[in-house]
Every structure is written in C-alpha cells, then in structure tokens.
Design an enzyme around this catalytic site. Sequence first.
Site, PDB file in Angstrom:
ATOM      1  N   THR A   1       2.847  41.110 107.663  1.00  0.00           N
ATOM      2  CA  THR A   1       1.340  40.752 108.679  1.00  0.00           C
ATOM      3  C   THR A   1       1.515  39.759 109.095  1.00  0.00           C
ATOM      4  OG1 THR A   1      -0.064  42.410 108.096  1.00  0.00           O
ATOM      5  CG2 THR A   1      -1.558  40.775 108.861  1.00  0.00           C
TER       6      THR A   1
ATOM      7  N   ASN B   1       5.431  53.023 111.386  1.00  0.00           N
ATOM      8  CA  ASN B   1       4.779  53.296 109.736  1.00  0.00           C
ATOM      9  C   ASN B   1       4.010  54.441 109.632  1.00  0.00           C
ATOM     10  OD1 ASN B   1       2.942  51.380 111.441  1.00  0.00           O
ATOM     11  ND2 ASN B   1       1.615  51.536 110.085  1.00  0.00           N
TER      12      ASN B   1
ATOM     13  N   GLN C   1       8.897  47.840 108.499  1.00  0.00           N
ATOM     14  CA  GLN C   1       8.781  50.279 107.290  1.00  0.00           C
ATOM     15  C   GLN C   1      11.282  50.672 107.236  1.00  0.00           C
ATOM     16  OE1 GLN C   1       7.178  51.837 105.967  1.00  0.00           O
ATOM     17  NE2 GLN C   1       5.331  51.168 105.997  1.00  0.00           N
TER      18      GLN C   1
ATOM     19  N   SER D   1       8.883  42.706 105.161  1.00  0.00           N
ATOM     20  CA  SER D   1       8.346  42.626 103.874  1.00  0.00           C
ATOM     21  C   SER D   1       8.689  42.968 102.370  1.00  0.00           C
ATOM     22  CB  SER D   1       6.771  43.261 104.469  1.00  0.00           C
ATOM     23  OG  SER D   1       5.650  43.284 102.651  1.00  0.00           O
ATOM     24  N   GLY D   2       7.854  42.396 101.216  1.00  0.00           N
ATOM     25  CA  GLY D   2       8.746  42.677 100.462  1.00  0.00           C
ATOM     26  C   GLY D   2       8.077  43.805  98.935  1.00  0.00           C
TER      27      GLY D   2
ATOM     28  N   THR E   1       3.086  25.169  99.390  1.00  0.00           N
ATOM     29  CA  THR E   1       4.188  25.241  97.160  1.00  0.00           C
ATOM     30  C   THR E   1       4.993  27.089  97.964  1.00  0.00           C
ATOM     31  OG1 THR E   1       3.102  23.533  97.024  1.00  0.00           O
ATOM     32  CG2 THR E   1       4.420  25.934  95.717  1.00  0.00           C
TER      33      THR E   1
ATOM     34  N   CYS F   1     -11.579  62.197 108.297  1.00  0.00           N
ATOM     35  CA  CYS F   1     -11.651  63.152 109.210  1.00  0.00           C
ATOM     36  C   CYS F   1     -13.115  62.948 109.981  1.00  0.00           C
ATOM     37  CB  CYS F   1     -11.437  63.879 108.082  1.00  0.00           C
ATOM     38  SG  CYS F   1     -12.768  64.133 106.964  1.00  0.00           S
TER      39      CYS F   1
END
Lengths: 386, 396
Positions: free
Chosen positions: B77, B156, B186, B206-207, B244, B333
Amino acid sequence: MDTLILIRYGEIALKGQNRGTFEDLLVRRLEEALRPVGHARVVRAWGRMYVQGVAPEEVMPAISRVFGVVSYSPVLRSENDLDQITASAVAVARRHQSAGRFKVDARRALKSFPYTSLELNRLVGSAVQDACPGLQVDLERPDFTIYVEVRPEGSFVYSQIMPGPGGLPVGASGHALLLISGGIDSPVAGWLAMKRGIRLAGVHFHSYPYTSPKAQDKVVDLFRVLARWGGPLDLYMGYFTHIQEAIEDVVPERLHITVMRRMMLRLAEAIARQSRALALVTGESIGQVASQTLESMQVIGQATGMNILRPVVAMDKAEITVLARQIGTFDISSRPYEDCCTLFVPRHPATKPRLRDAEEAEARMPVDDLLKEAIARTEKLVIAPD
Amino acid sequence: MPYGSGTFIYLDNAATTRAAPEVADTVARVLTSEYGNPSSPHDLGVQAARLVAAARRQVARLIGASENEIVFTSGGTEANNLAIRGAVYRHSRRDVHVVVQKTEHASVLNTCQALEQEGVAVTYLDVDSRGFITPDQVLAALQPQTVLVSIMAVNNETGVIQPVPAIARALAGLPRRPLFHVDAVQAYGKIPLSPGSWGVDLMSISGHKIHGPKGIGALYVRNGMPLAAILHGGDQERGLRPGTENTPGIAGFGVAADLAAQAFPDAAVKMRALLEQLYDRLHSGWPDVRRHTPAGDDAAPHILNVSFPPVPGEVLVHHLAQDGVYVSTTSACHAPSGQPSHVLAAMGISGPELAGAIRISLSRFTTPEEVDAAAEIILKSVDRLAKRYGHRQAKK
C-alpha cells in the site's frame, strides 16, 4: 472552601417506604461509576447527595451516565459564614465572562442563619459586583445565576446545573433479558429499560456459519457501550443455526419470520428463566417491518408466557435514531454485518399471520429438541464497559 | 508433515502467507541479536547496514533490478502511494492527468480518488468481460498532461495478468512518455517480472505475499528516475522513505525473495498444475461452477476465482472455515450496505454469480493432498448449501 458535586434525584425520593432502598441503590451505582476515577466518596444528606474528594471535571462524565440522577452541579462548599459565602460566590462568578449580567438566587434552609434569603441575595450580589467590576446585577435578564444554599451541613454556591439521565438506579426494578439483533432499535430499547432501573442482560441469536462472526463482535461492541450505564452485563450468544435450518426446511416461506421470532422468544424465555429474569425486552416498533404489525406481534408474543417489554414500540425510526446517537450505539449498529434477521429474509413475509398456521408449521419441527440443543450450545459472555 | 499442512488447509495465500521457517528465524535473529541501527557508526550498526544491503540485492534480483533501484516501504500500500503521489507531486496538481484501470487494488484507486480531490484528473479504464485492458486503450486515454500510467500486473481477486510488457512497449514509442507504474504485489515471485528491460519506471512489491514478514514491501524506482517523497525525515532510502529501517522485516523480506527465486519457475508450474487439478475436481463434482479466472497463461498460477450460484460466497466461506478450509471473498453477501467486489462488477458480473464469488489461492507449499481434500470439502458444502438456497428459489 472545597469543591464537590451536588447530586439531585427527584423521582426516587417520592417512593415512600422504599425510599431508603432506592437511595442506597443510587449510592451504590454512583460508587461503581466513580470507582475508575479513584478517591471519590458519596455522602448522603436530606434528599440529595454529594460526591467528594475529586475534581468535578474528572467525574462528571461518569455521573452523567448514572440513572436516577436528575441533575448535578459542581459546587463550592463553605462554613455557614457570610464572608466565606461571598468568597465562594466571587470565585464562581470569576469562572464566567468578565463582563455581563448576573443575579443571585439564595435559599436559606437553615433558619438559624442570621440573614434571610432576600438579604443574602442583596449582600452577595453587591459583594460580587464590587469584586468583579465588569459584572452587573440584573434580576430580569441575567447571563448567569449564582445559586446560594445555606443548609445545616454547610453553605453551597454554584452556577451550573447539568441535566442527568433521570430514571431509576439500575437494579431498582429487577432483571430483564434484551433480545439484541445488532440493529439500531434493540440497543435503544435496552438502554430505555435500564433507565427504568432494570438490570439488563442480553441474548443475541447467531446462525454461524451462515452469518459472519463479525455480527457477534458487533453485538459485543454494542453491549460494551450499554455497560457504561450500569455494567458489567451478561450477554448470551444464542445458537440458532439448526433452528434456522429447520425453519428453512419445513416452514412455508411467508411464515419464516413469524416462526423464527417465536423460536427466538422461546429460547430467550429459557435463558431468562435460568438467569431469573422477570421480563423480555425487544426493540420492536409498530409497523417497521412485517413482523412488527399488531397481528404479527400478537402471534409472535403468544410463543412465550413471559412479560415482553417494548420500550420503543411507539417511536419513529427518526426518534430512535436520535437516541441511538446520544447513547453512542448508532455507528456500531450501522456496520454492515448481517445477523439471522436479515440473512434469510423472504420476499413476501406474511404481515397478518395466523396463530393456527404458525402452530401447524411448528408441529413439523422437533421444537423441544431444537431448543434443548440451542440452550446447550449457547455461550455466556460478561461484558464490561469500554 | 510438509510445511504449511496441519489441522487446517490454508488456501488464502493471496491475502497473506505463512512465513517460511528461514524467514521467521531471520526475523527473530535480527530482533534479538543483530538489532543495531544501520545509521549507527559502530560495528553493530555496520552489521545492520550490511544486512539491509544484502536484502536489497536479494529483493532486486527477483525482478532483474539493481540494488540501488529498491526503496523499502512498509508494504504494498505504501509503495503504491509513494509511486502515484511521488510521480504526481513533481508537477503542479492543476494540470496533471493519470491513467489507471477499474480493477486496480484499493490502494491505487483510493489514492487516485484522493488526488482527484486535490485537482488531479484521472481516467479509469474499463476492462473487458474477462478482466483485461489493452495497450490501445491506454494510448487512447493519454492526454498531453498525462504524467502517470498505473496498471497492475496480476489482479488480486481474479489472478488476471494485464499485458504490462505490451503497454510498456506502446508507451516507449511516444515522444513525451508518461511514467509507468506497475502494482506487482500479487505477481512478485509468481510470474516473470523484468521492469528494467520492459521499460517500467515504478513497481510495487510486498513481503508477506511471498512467505516473508508483514509490514515490509518495496518500490522499484528505475535508475535516475526523479520522484517526490511523501514522508519527510532522515536520509534513509535516499530520502524517499525516511525513518529507521525495519531491519528485521527487510532481512526477512530478503530471505523470502531469495527462497522464492530459488523455487521459481518450478513452483509456479506446480501451483498452476494444482490449481487446474482443483478446478477439474470442482467442475466434475459441480458442473455449474462459474470460473472468473481465465485458464492458462492469461492468469497467475496461484489464484482461482469461482462461484457456485446461488450459494452466497460469504456463507460458503464461513462453512468452509468451520470444516478447516480457509478461502476468502471480497463481496459481502447481499448486505444492503456491503460492498460487492468492484473487480468482478467491472467485468460485468452481477447477481448470484457476483454474490457467490470466492477466491481460492495457493502457495508453493500447497500439496496435491491438500487440494484434493479441499475440493471434497468445498463440494460437500456447496451441495448442502445449494439445496438450501436453490430450494428456497424453487419453492416460491
């Protein structure tokens, strides 16, 4: 001179022989509400109470949520001595704007005090005027009023009167079980019941895995809010999955809601009897949905012999919403997760069901076995205020 | 017992993955032993700086990039935000135009909507019924003031692979080329990615989607490409991402990237085979299954989006969870205020098919046994629920 909070309670003072019991209860509820703040002490005195030992701004939010409190004021207390009373009045006046109009409203309840109420008004008023050059006495259109009360236990000076929630202290009226859906109405109904002194517990019916576990979290969050007005509260998570399936399987679609609500009342009654509740509370409001016509309510209500309280029965949605916002449940109720009431909504529910039809449909279900299983699988949570 | 198996079957790997054991070990080691600040001058700090540098190389290698092109962020993000805002904020906001498409991730779409509030013009391209856009659509949407095109590599929800290399080629021929950003969260580790040779300027990864830690991601920033920072502070990550460094996350991400590189492409081939095996089982057991993920190389190897109308997706997901199979849905739903999948809706899917969509996503640790067992459990639940929901429809 010290600061304390004066608590006024109207209704419970009128209750004749029970008055002592009600007062004891109000003291206990105040002490519970004040416990998180620390060293507050509640003192009783002739038709009123004082909270001592804490800064008013720390405890006023908690006091505003104690049912039975009609109004409350942060007050300055002193000896019954004119110099001390005027000093208090000057201190109170200085909390208001530096320029403007005020009046003094003095009451001498202690008739041995050497000055009459009228004399006090004049003496205190001119002392405040002398001390605060911008302030003028104006009996017709004051910006604020300085109240002075001379009583056996001391003299009290204040200018603010904050409304309390009113009602009766929780516990004064016994114990009832709220059917809580997660919608807007039922938490308000529960709050109104608590306001009449009822110690509340709740039951929510879930149909996991047809419904999201988040629907249950929503009800827990709603109860956390209600618990601020007299918690901790018991909350039963009623297992409704198999009942729901059985209804889907054998009950004609137009009667689904009728039979579902009847089964909910039966399960609620069983839980209420176990927990010694004397009534059920619902968020029903006439005409809102198919199950809330007079015909439906009649057929549904006959599923239980217990007294059903419907505190919002004659309120409009708009009125209920206003209360929900004040109580703090509206935003939680507006979250999307569904519960059993909304998941299986048939397209054309009966608005005028007949008792005979509902009973015929129920005869096709193993009602007792379903209830027995549901009771066994119902979990009890204890919800503390957030 | 193979890694990842246990008392339940986890097939929600597009949401997040279980950390690989080597990753978990690395994160714990950095947290407790090698916990220096890379900016510190002493040897513990130097050691931490070396860890970060090594991880940067590992993360870069999987996309054929060089280490100075990787900016670590807090995840996908933030990488998407940095790419889009960083590209737009180089210009005056009044005369800036951005091109995206409608099935992008919320971190792209909502960033664009926020930029619209700031005066930026945005074009949202339609996808076709299979979920694709074309390079021609992108070219047709360009305006003189277009500064950024942002198109995801792999969707995704459906696994659809957008024609990123072809779009990059089309853009490369233009006299005034906008920047090209690709959300590859993805895609990373699942399909070949080569932003440098394709001509992609920015790429988000992304990790935690590749068995790395949560809270760590990166933005590939093509060498020498100017970008405006959206956070301001120290000069870490060349000033593009001050603060950091998340050294445990970065080191864990590096290890995860390394493991993914070693497993690729065999793992992708295996996942695709398992995914088709799963679909075959579902299709033979329930011929009415609707497949929203294209077959073959048009989709990523690990995502299968299907529905079993009239069964509501969310109800199916809860039932499967009760039986120990974890999959997911993005559509609540038929809740009045619930948001159905914007991705499937953009593909023109509606009604019970839309409300019924579930996403099944594999990892390289998924076994054939798990896939078979999951198929059986899914079919069992579908059979039971379809009767219930179908039954109601028939009865009226």
